[in-house]
Structures are given as structure tokens and as C-alpha cells.
Design a protein around this motif. Structure first.
Motif, mmCIF file in Angstrom:
data_model
loop_
_atom_site.group_PDB
_atom_site.id
_atom_site.type_symbol
_atom_site.label_atom_id
_atom_site.label_comp_id
_atom_site.label_asym_id
_atom_site.label_seq_id
_atom_site.Cartn_x
_atom_site.Cartn_y
_atom_site.Cartn_z
ATOM 1 N N VAL A 29 0.844 -1.202 0.000
ATOM 2 C CA VAL A 29 0.000 0.000 0.000
ATOM 3 C C VAL A 29 0.874 1.245 0.000
ATOM 4 C CG1 VAL A 29 -1.630 1.327 1.407
ATOM 5 C CG2 VAL A 29 -2.008 -1.108 1.038
ATOM 6 N N ALA A 30 1.902 1.243 0.853
ATOM 7 C CA ALA A 30 2.827 2.385 0.905
ATOM 8 C C ALA A 30 3.531 2.560 -0.438
ATOM 9 C CB ALA A 30 3.847 2.194 2.025
ATOM 10 N N GLY A 31 3.923 1.476 -1.070
ATOM 11 C CA GLY A 31 4.580 1.546 -2.369
ATOM 12 C C GLY A 31 3.682 2.135 -3.443
ATOM 13 N N TYR A 32 2.420 1.744 -3.444
ATOM 14 C CA TYR A 32 1.490 2.281 -4.436
ATOM 15 C C TYR A 32 1.306 3.779 -4.262
ATOM 16 C CZ TYR A 32 -2.789 3.481 -6.817
ATOM 17 O OH TYR A 32 -3.720 4.102 -7.611
ATOM 18 N N PHE A 33 1.039 4.201 -3.033
ATOM 19 C CA PHE A 33 0.808 5.625 -2.810
ATOM 20 C C PHE A 33 2.075 6.447 -2.987
ATOM 21 C CE2 PHE A 33 -3.121 4.135 -0.728
ATOM 22 C CZ PHE A 33 -4.015 4.925 -1.428
ATOM 23 N N CYS A 34 3.217 5.887 -2.682
ATOM 24 C CA CYS A 34 4.477 6.593 -2.927
ATOM 25 C C CYS A 34 4.687 6.762 -4.432
ATOM 26 C CB CYS A 34 5.637 5.837 -2.291
ATOM 27 S SG CYS A 34 7.196 6.737 -2.337
ATOM 28 N N TRP A 35 4.384 5.728 -5.192
ATOM 29 C CA TRP A 35 4.490 5.808 -6.652
ATOM 30 C C TRP A 35 3.578 6.905 -7.190
ATOM 31 C CZ3 TRP A 35 0.672 4.587 -10.341
ATOM 32 C CH2 TRP A 35 1.129 4.607 -11.665
ATOM 33 N N THR A 36 2.333 6.967 -6.691
ATOM 34 C CA THR A 36 1.430 8.012 -7.176
ATOM 35 C C THR A 36 1.923 9.396 -6.771
ATOM 36 O OG1 THR A 36 -0.029 7.834 -5.245
ATOM 37 C CG2 THR A 36 -0.606 6.514 -7.178
ATOM 38 N N ALA A 37 2.482 9.518 -5.573
ATOM 39 C CA ALA A 37 3.008 10.821 -5.143
ATOM 40 C C ALA A 37 4.165 11.268 -6.026
ATOM 41 C CB ALA A 37 3.460 10.755 -3.685
ATOM 42 N N LEU A 38 4.963 10.319 -6.480
ATOM 43 C CA LEU A 38 6.116 10.665 -7.311
ATOM 44 C C LEU A 38 5.760 10.893 -8.780
ATOM 45 C CD1 LEU A 38 8.750 8.222 -5.794
ATOM 46 C CD2 LEU A 38 8.586 10.701 -5.445
ATOM 47 N N THR A 39 4.666 10.322 -9.241
ATOM 48 C CA THR A 39 4.325 10.433 -10.658
ATOM 49 C C THR A 39 3.336 11.546 -10.969
ATOM 50 O OG1 THR A 39 2.642 8.707 -10.438
ATOM 51 C CG2 THR A 39 4.843 8.014 -11.158
ATOM 52 N N TRP A 84 14.622 -5.925 8.883
ATOM 53 C CA TRP A 84 14.598 -5.724 7.432
ATOM 54 C C TRP A 84 13.209 -5.955 6.842
ATOM 55 C CZ3 TRP A 84 13.302 -10.119 4.854
ATOM 56 C CH2 TRP A 84 13.489 -11.327 5.546
ATOM 57 N N TRP A 85 12.309 -6.608 7.581
ATOM 58 C CA TRP A 85 10.942 -6.795 7.094
ATOM 59 C C TRP A 85 10.221 -5.455 6.980
ATOM 60 C CZ3 TRP A 85 8.064 -10.914 5.448
ATOM 61 C CH2 TRP A 85 8.638 -12.185 5.585
ATOM 62 N N VAL A 86 10.502 -4.539 7.900
ATOM 63 C CA VAL A 86 9.789 -3.269 7.934
ATOM 64 C C VAL A 86 10.578 -2.154 7.241
ATOM 65 C CG1 VAL A 86 10.608 -2.415 10.168
ATOM 66 C CG2 VAL A 86 8.293 -1.933 9.452
ATOM 67 N N LEU A 87 11.824 -2.401 6.929
ATOM 68 C CA LEU A 87 12.676 -1.384 6.327
ATOM 69 C C LEU A 87 12.126 -0.816 5.009
ATOM 70 C CD1 LEU A 87 15.311 0.198 6.610
ATOM 71 C CD2 LEU A 87 16.422 -1.621 5.320
ATOM 72 N N PRO A 88 11.635 -1.617 4.066
ATOM 73 C CA PRO A 88 11.098 -1.032 2.823
ATOM 74 C C PRO A 88 9.945 -0.065 3.067
ATOM 75 C CG PRO A 88 11.436 -3.384 2.542
ATOM 76 C CD PRO A 88 11.648 -3.095 3.994
ATOM 77 N N ALA A 89 9.043 -0.413 3.980
ATOM 78 C CA ALA A 89 7.917 0.485 4.272
ATOM 79 C C ALA A 89 8.414 1.792 4.863
ATOM 80 C CB ALA A 89 6.934 -0.191 5.220
ATOM 81 N N LEU A 90 9.383 1.721 5.760
ATOM 82 C CA LEU A 90 9.912 2.937 6.377
ATOM 83 C C LEU A 90 10.663 3.799 5.362
ATOM 84 C CD1 LEU A 90 11.075 1.523 9.819
ATOM 85 C CD2 LEU A 90 8.935 2.694 9.249
ATOM 86 N N LEU A 91 11.364 3.166 4.434
ATOM 87 C CA LEU A 91 12.042 3.924 3.381
ATOM 88 C C LEU A 91 11.035 4.618 2.459
ATOM 89 C CD1 LEU A 91 14.980 1.531 2.421
ATOM 90 C CD2 LEU A 91 15.102 3.703 3.655
#
Length: 104
Positions: A29-39, A84-91
Motif C-alpha cells: 500500500v505504501a509503495g502504491y501511494f508513494c508511486w502516485t506521489a512521485l508520478t 529488514w521486514w519493515v525497512l522497505p515500508a519505512l524507506l
């Protein structure tokens, strides 16, 4: 008085998979919304709708990242899952915070 023996079961692999589900879903979910924020690109300074979309996407990314971090902080989850499980979401949350801070 005797202590009960500690029984070490092999269910940890299954437990990791069960506990990983909310963390992975929140990261997606964080990845999707981050992608939309960047695009999202505003057409100009007057494009308030695009700027509002960027802010909303950043807020949703940060919210999902914080929620994933909150799930990971729980002691039963933290005992089984590495940081490291939570690291991608935090990044992703950090990227969204930078995008929000730099404006649309």
C-alpha cells in the motif's frame, strides 16, 4: 519444585508467514501511494487538485509505513521478524516525507 521443560516447536516458519502478511500488505500500500506521489505532476502553480493529490498520496504512504512499523514493534512480531521486514515500508515513508516537504 520442577520447571516445566521448554518445548521448542517448528511453527516459527508458519508464524513468520502469518505475521508477515500485514507488514507486506502495508508495504505494498505504501509503495502504491508513494508511486502516485512521485508520478503526479502539476500542470502549473494553479493546479491545486494535483497538489492535493500529491499531499494525499504522501499522507497515505506515511500512514501505511507508520502502521507497518507499529505492527513490527509489537514484541511477538519483533521476536520472530527481523528489522529488514519493515525497512522497505519505512524507506517509502521517508521518500514520501521528502516529496511532501519539497512540494508539488
Amino acid at each position: 519444585m520442577t520447571d516445566s521443560p521448554h518445548v521448542d516447536t517448528d511453527d516459527r516458519g508458519c508464524l513468520v508467514m502469518v505475521l508477515a502478511v500485514p507488514v507486506v500488505l502495508l508495504t505494498l500500500v505504501a509503495g502504491y501511494f508513494c508511486w502516485t506521489a512521485l508520478t503526479i505532476r502539476p500542470s502549473g502553480a494553479w493546479d491545486d487538485d494535483a497538489c492535493a493529490g500529491i499531499v494525499l498520496s504522501c499522507v497515505m504512504t506515511i500512514g501505511a509505513a507508520v502502521t507497518a512499523g507499529a505492527v513490527w514493534v509489537l514484541p511477538p512480531v519483533r521476536r520472530v521478524m527481523g528489522w529488514w521486514w519493515v525497512l522497505p515500508a519505512l524507506l517509502l515513508g521517508a521518500v514520501a516525507a521528502v516529496r511532501w516537504a519539497t512540494g508539488g
